[in-house]
Design an enzyme around this catalytic site. Structure first.
Site, short mmCIF file in Angstrom:
data_model
loop_
_atom_site.label_atom_id
_atom_site.label_comp_id
_atom_site.label_asym_id
_atom_site.label_seq_id
_atom_site.Cartn_x
_atom_site.Cartn_y
_atom_site.Cartn_z
N PRO A 124 -28.46 1.21 10.34
CG PRO A 124 -26.72 -0.24 10.89
CD PRO A 124 -27.96 -0.15 10.07
CE LYS A 125 -26.06 10.26 11.69
NZ LYS A 125 -24.68 10.40 12.19
CB VAL A 126 -21.84 3.15 10.62
CG1 VAL A 126 -20.45 2.73 11.06
CG2 VAL A 126 -22.70 1.92 10.30
#
Length: 561
Positions: A124-126
């Site tokens: 996930p692209k936090v």
């Protein structure tokens, strides 16, 4: 509602250059608009990183930054000075540069990027703030903000106060450089439902302010890079987890193709997560040695972001529409944007008064989202063009009793009335939309809203743009309309009653309707004193009386003697 004939098109005409939409500005204006937007972004950027305060939503800032780059490329201007990264206040060098991540537009771009690459993982692209953690001799020695990728601010004192960040490490991590994202910890955050919450700005604010040590308890860390770490990805993830960086292992998946990336992306978009995300990152397990890392040159990883919930759109024109009741509505035409797979190229602003309060002109940038049933909604004006060229709205003399007959000033309300009478709420003329009515009216110059009844099949067939099948269908629909009951024709004439009230009245002829008193109308469902008065005004209107006589001559049910 139909568009006002003399709609005012904005000065922004668009052409394509290198695949981008470019404003057709004179050089002087282009330079001024670019300079103004560049300065505004720089001001927001400065406030954001120096004071920890977000003057604008993260997504809006990102989209306007992209718009600036687009404009600069359109005029061949250097984009290196675009303020899309933090101002360089810190001078602490990163032991390993932050490369940044390339953005992929869609699944096709993901497929193309993955082609020829192996040992791929997705994470996930936090959404937070990037940081370098330097561990020496098993202790956290330094924490550095991303800055320009080569050097940033020394955040060590603040990072030491974040409980979720390990202060000591062992083994291979005793002397290591880690790069990751400091994020706002959330419980059960569902991105699709809850959105971004300006999480990035909130994290930046906590790290910048000096009086909120307790707030740092709500921050977490997601490690996305261990330069020169174990070559084997599972081993790398395992060691990070043992050291206290467990989220990386939990949210890293092996992927073989774009379909698996897409499934993970959709799952994380709709599932409960402990952080805010704005997409996914695909990365190769095999990375170059850290000495070769440079800002903007990380070709071993790429991001596929989620589409924004709201899009910044360029206003290309302001138009006015007049509905069948005479209400004037303002509509903004947009350079098309995509929202939730829907192409949005216009948005309803509302009344003229509301438009004036919004102060929207062609060239402005507005934030648009989708309301219920996918209807575009204006959220805010995020950037106003220097040039304020606004059209003049039409006169406001239209009302519910105007434009049953065509005239130069009545064109749009007249068309609205035709569209209404052809709808299922009135005569139900299948296939008769606005375009068809406009074509018939422009060709045959209707006198009033029922003039189409006098058309012959040959006249309909000779209407420009009508194919044989289309003209035959219209001819059949017009003939079928003659058999519609009296109440349908009254609805087509826009009597100010609901269908339920009209049915309850029991009137089946014009003669019966003329005999009704205001007291009778008041007793009908959903009809009070005000509406009853409107019915009387409608019935006694000279144009309505003339139309009733014309329909009688056409032998329409209920209008003859």
């Amino acid at each position: 509602m139909r568009l006002w004939k003399s709609m005012a098109w904005g000065i922004l005409l668009w052409h394509s250059q290198s695949g981008a939409l470019c404003p057709a500005w004179p050089p002087a204006r282009a330079a001024e608009e670019i300079a103004r937007l560049q300065q505004q972004l720089a001001d927001w950027n400065d406030i954001y990183w120096k004071q920890g305060v977000s003057a604008v939503d993260d997504s809006v800032y990102d989209q306007l930054s992209a718009r600036l780059v687009q404009w600069q490329r359109c005029v061949g201007q250097d984009v290196s000075s675009t303020p899309v990264s933090p101002p360089l206040n810190g001078t602490t060098m990163h032991p390993v540069a932050h490369t940044g991540v390339r953005k992929l537009a869609d699944r096709q771009a993901v497929e193309q990027w993955m082609r020829g690459r192996s040992e791929l993982w997705v994470q996930p692209k936090v959404d937070g703030v990037a940081v370098t953690l330097l561990y020496q001799n098993g202790k956290l020695a330094r924490a550095i903000s991303r800055g320009n990728g080569l050097q940033g601010e020394d955040w060590t004192p603040k990072i030491r106060l974040i409980p979720s960040i390990p202060q000591s490490t062992q083994g291979a991590l005793a002397n290591a450089v880690l790069q990751g994202e400091i994020f706002l910890q959330r419980e059960g955050h569902i991105q699709q439902r809850m959105g971004g919450m300006n999480a990035r700005s909130k994290v930046a604010g906590m790290l910048m302010r000096q009086d909120n040590a307790s707030a740092l308890n709500s921050l977490g860390i997601f490690i996305w890079a261990w330069p020169d770490g174990p070559a084997n990805m599972p081993e790398r993830l395992s060691q990070l987890a043992k050291a206290g960086f467990s989220l990386t292992k939990k949210y890293s998946l092996v992927v073989k193709d774009a379909s698996e990336v897409e499934r993970a992306r959709q799952s994380w978009l709709t599932s409960a997560l402990p952080f805010v995300t704005d997409g996914v990152v695909i990365r190769m397990a095999k990375e170059p040695a850290s000495q070769y890392w440079r800002p903007g040159q990380g070709d071993w990883l790429a991001a596929w972001k989620y589409p924004p919930v709201a899009q910044v759109a360029q206003v290309s024109a302001i138009q006015f529409s007049v509905g069948k009741s005479g209400k004037i509505t303002v509509v903004a035409s947009l350079v098309p944007v995509i929202l939730d797979d829907k192409r949005v190229q216009r948005v309803n602003i509302g009344s003229v008064k509301r438009w004036e309060a919004w102060d929207i002109a062609p060239g402005d940038q507005i934030l648009v989202s989708l309301a219920g049933q996918g209807i575009p909604r204006l959220d805010e004006v995020v950037w106003r063009s220097r040039e304020r060229s606004k059209p003049v709205p039409p006169d406001s003399h239209f009302n519910s009793l105007t434009c049953f007959y065509a005239s130069e000033t009545c064109q749009e309300q007249f068309i609205s009335r035709l569209v209404w009478l052809g709808s299922r709420s009135a005569l139900g003329l299948d296939g008769m939309g606005e375009a068809s009515w406009r074509a018939l009216h422009q060709t045959h110059r209707f006198e009033h809203i029922f003039s189409w009844l006098a058309l012959t099949s040959a006249q309909i067939a000779n209407t420009p743009g009508f194919a044989k099948g289309k003209s035959e269908q219209i001819w059949r629909q017009f003939n079928l309309a003659r058999r519609q009951p009296f109440t349908r024709w009254i609805m087509a004439m826009d009597i100010p009653l609901t269908q339920a009230a009209l049915q309850a009245s029991g009137d089946r002829s014009w003669e019966q309707l003329l005999m009704r008193t205001e007291q009778h109308w008041r007793q009908l469902p959903a009809t009070g004193e005000r509406r009853a008065g409107r019915v009387i005004d409608w019935r006694d209107n000279p144009q309505i009386k003339t139309l009733s006589r014309w329909l009688a001559a056409q032998h329409i049910p209920g209008f003859g003697s």
